[in-house]
Design a protein around this motif. Structure first.
Motif, PDB file in Angstrom:
ATOM      1  N   HIS A   1       0.832  -1.204   0.000  1.00  0.00           N
ATOM      2  CA  HIS A   1       0.000   0.000   0.000  1.00  0.00           C
ATOM      3  C   HIS A   1       0.869   1.258   0.000  1.00  0.00           C
TER       4      HIS A   1
ATOM      5  N   LEU B   1       1.268   4.261  -2.902  1.00  0.00           N
ATOM      6  CA  LEU B   1       1.039   5.669  -2.585  1.00  0.00           C
ATOM      7  C   LEU B   1       2.240   6.527  -2.977  1.00  0.00           C
TER       8      LEU B   1
ATOM      9  N   THR C   1      -3.405   1.076   7.244  1.00  0.00           N
ATOM     10  CA  THR C   1      -3.418   1.623   5.882  1.00  0.00           C
ATOM     11  C   THR C   1      -4.012   3.029   5.831  1.00  0.00           C
ATOM     12  N   ASP C   2      -5.017   3.320   6.665  1.00  0.00           N
ATOM     13  CA  ASP C   2      -5.585   4.667   6.626  1.00  0.00           C
ATOM     14  C   ASP C   2      -4.576   5.703   7.125  1.00  0.00           C
TER      15      ASP C   2
ATOM     16  N   THR D   1      -2.072   6.256   4.368  1.00  0.00           N
ATOM     17  CA  THR D   1      -2.645   7.135   3.345  1.00  0.00           C
ATOM     18  C   THR D   1      -2.518   8.596   3.757  1.00  0.00           C
TER      19      THR D   1
ATOM     20  N   ARG E   1      -0.037  11.601   2.186  1.00  0.00           N
ATOM     21  CA  ARG E   1      -0.657  12.864   1.780  1.00  0.00           C
ATOM     22  C   ARG E   1       0.076  14.049   2.401  1.00  0.00           C
TER      23      ARG E   1
END
Length: 476
Positions: free
Chosen positions: A376, A380, A446-447, A450, A454
């Motif tokens: 993941h 990203l 994973t959140d 993310t 960002r």
């Protein structure tokens, strides 16, 4: 003159501030806050510059920036351009909160540690212990300075099955792998002596050796681990008192030292009579199966100490580690251990003895989760930070990322403003050869990964567009 505008004075006042919980910047902010609330830092006292304090604490400047921001947010310090940061003269009440010019993220994401919740097997072991041997255990004297005998036996079996024949008397149980470093430093190091390490290496290890007064000499790595030719040259030229290596999933690069290279390291240790401390406490994704430890190839007078721990594979809060080596050496280390704490927690050791036979199973389950998170994170980064470069690790729990033409310390200052505490490569290698690297753990859900990427992408765009943050703190 202000008492603590000299950073050395504040460092003495802070004491052992790193032992608190939480992200590094918050530990530092908490230590300074305690000094303010205790009156050791009176109103109007000027604090050291971010750069000076970062240098003496051996942390990134971004960590100090974030700590000072935290203190400003709590109304404990004020910053004025040209006058530095001073302890606030305002009341400490709830209404005395400063408003920073630039908004900060609600929660800092710290990359200082690659940590995870406890493995579910730990709860099972607790229940089994309570239902089984707890009564007998509590009837015991509870004093086992060399370690709880069943755990020492389990460690011996563990290493024997890995190809390193071990007897229980060769094993000393410690309070985590970090304590092994401290005990070994006491045994081998004196001011001015040399320690050879891989370059880069992990800052917490370097801190232990520097605290003992040793001079640290770095040796680069290649695809098979520490470079044997450069290691031989360092042994010949420096005559070190100790070599500290991480053969299994080196931190921070994630490299796995090959079997041939491990054999070569053992040969060099014997030829130059240099003790080797091999730290194999890391696990993580484990893309490749580890060969036997370096100690399995030790011959003649080669003195190899092998370190392991439950912290990375089971839970950071299970502070149980161990060292395996020649009986005479472990006996000497045991004497230092007795002086330090008389012995580690027997209840925790009993849990570790139950978990150690299941370590491969626990590691494999954790590796499955981490592999998904790694995939993941890579997706990203590829999408949002396409100019960043990295190599997929052989194991471990972090990516070793190269920033294009950018000092990671400079980026860390910007990232802190966007809610990310970054560990720049300069903390892992003082020679300057890894200044444009940073360590990026993928242990987060994973959140969180993310959101992390960002923020990093936003900070990177900010740096590319506006350049680094100014040297002075913003007006509050």
């Amino acid at each position: 003159m202000d008492r603590v505008s000299d950073a050395n004075s504040l460092v003495e006042l802070l004491g052992d501030w790193t032992t608190a919980g939480g992200p590094l910047y918050r530990k530092l902010a908490g230590a300074v806050a305690r000094g303010i609330e205790a009156g050791d830092l009176p109103a109007g006292e000027r604090l050291p510059s971010e750069r000076d304090l970062a240098r003496l604490l051996t942390v990134s400047r971004a960590t100090v920036v974030a700590a000072y921001d935290e203190l400003r947010g709590r109304g404990l310090v004020d910053s004025v351009r040209g006058s530095g940061t001073r302890v606030s003269a305002r009341p400490r009440g709830a209404g005395a909160r400063a408003v920073a010019v630039q908004p900060r993220a609600a929660r800092m994401i710290s990359l200082a540690m690659a940590i995870e919740p406890a493995a579910p097997e730990l709860a099972e072991a607790y229940r089994d212990l309570a239902d089984g041997e707890l009564a007998d255990l509590m009837a015991d004297v509870g004093y086992h300075p060399r370690g709880y005998p069943p755990l020492r036996a389990a460690v011996a079996t563990h290493y024997t099955e890995m190809g390193l024949p071990t007897d229980r008397d060769q094993v000393l149980i410690t309070t985590g792998a970090q304590q092994v470093l401290g005990l070994v430093a006491q045994l081998y190091l004196r001011p001015g002596r040399v320690v050879v390490v891989e370059s880069p290496s992990w800052p917490a290890c370097l801190d232990v050796f520097r605290a003992a007064g040793a001079r640290v000499v770095g040796v680069p790595l290649d695809e098979e681990g520490v470079r044997a030719d450069r290691l031989a040259a360092a042994f010949a030229e420096e005559r070190p008192a100790l070599a500290y290596l991480m053969p299994t999933f080196h931190n921070p690069t994630g490299r796995l030292m090959s079997m041939a290279r491990r054999r070569r390291v053992a040969e060099l240790a014997a030829r130059f009579n240099v003790p080797v401390l091999e730290d194999n406490a890391y696990s993580g994704v484990q893309a490749l199966a580890p060969p036997p430890p370096v100690g399995a190839f030790a011959r003649g007078n080669a003195e190899v100490l092998t370190v392991g721990s439950m912290a990375k594979s089971v839970w950071g809060g299970l502070r149980i580690g161990w060292v395996r080596g020649p009986v005479a050496i472990t006996e000497r280390l045991a004497r230092y251990k007795i002086r330090a704490d008389l012995g580690s927690s027997v209840l925790d050791q009993a849990l570790a003895a139950r978990l150690l036979p299941r370590l491969d199973e626990i590691t494999a389950a954790r590796a499955t989760v981490l592999r998904a998170r790694l995939n993941h994170l890579r997706a990203l980064l590829t999408a949002q930070l396409p100019t960043w470069r990295w190599q997929s690790p052989d194991g471990g729990s972090a990516l070793w990322v190269t920033l294009p033409d950018t000092n990671a310390q400079i980026f860390a200052q910007v990232a802190a403003r966007h809610g990310v505490e970054v560990v720049p490569g300069s903390t892992t290698d003082p020679s300057g050869h890894h200044d444009n690297y940073l360590r990026l753990p993928f242990t987060f859900p994973t959140d969180t990964l993310t959101e992390l990427v960002r923020r990093l992408a936003t900070a990177w765009a900010d740096l590319q567009r506006h350049g680094p943050v100014t040297e002075t703190s913003p007006v509050v």
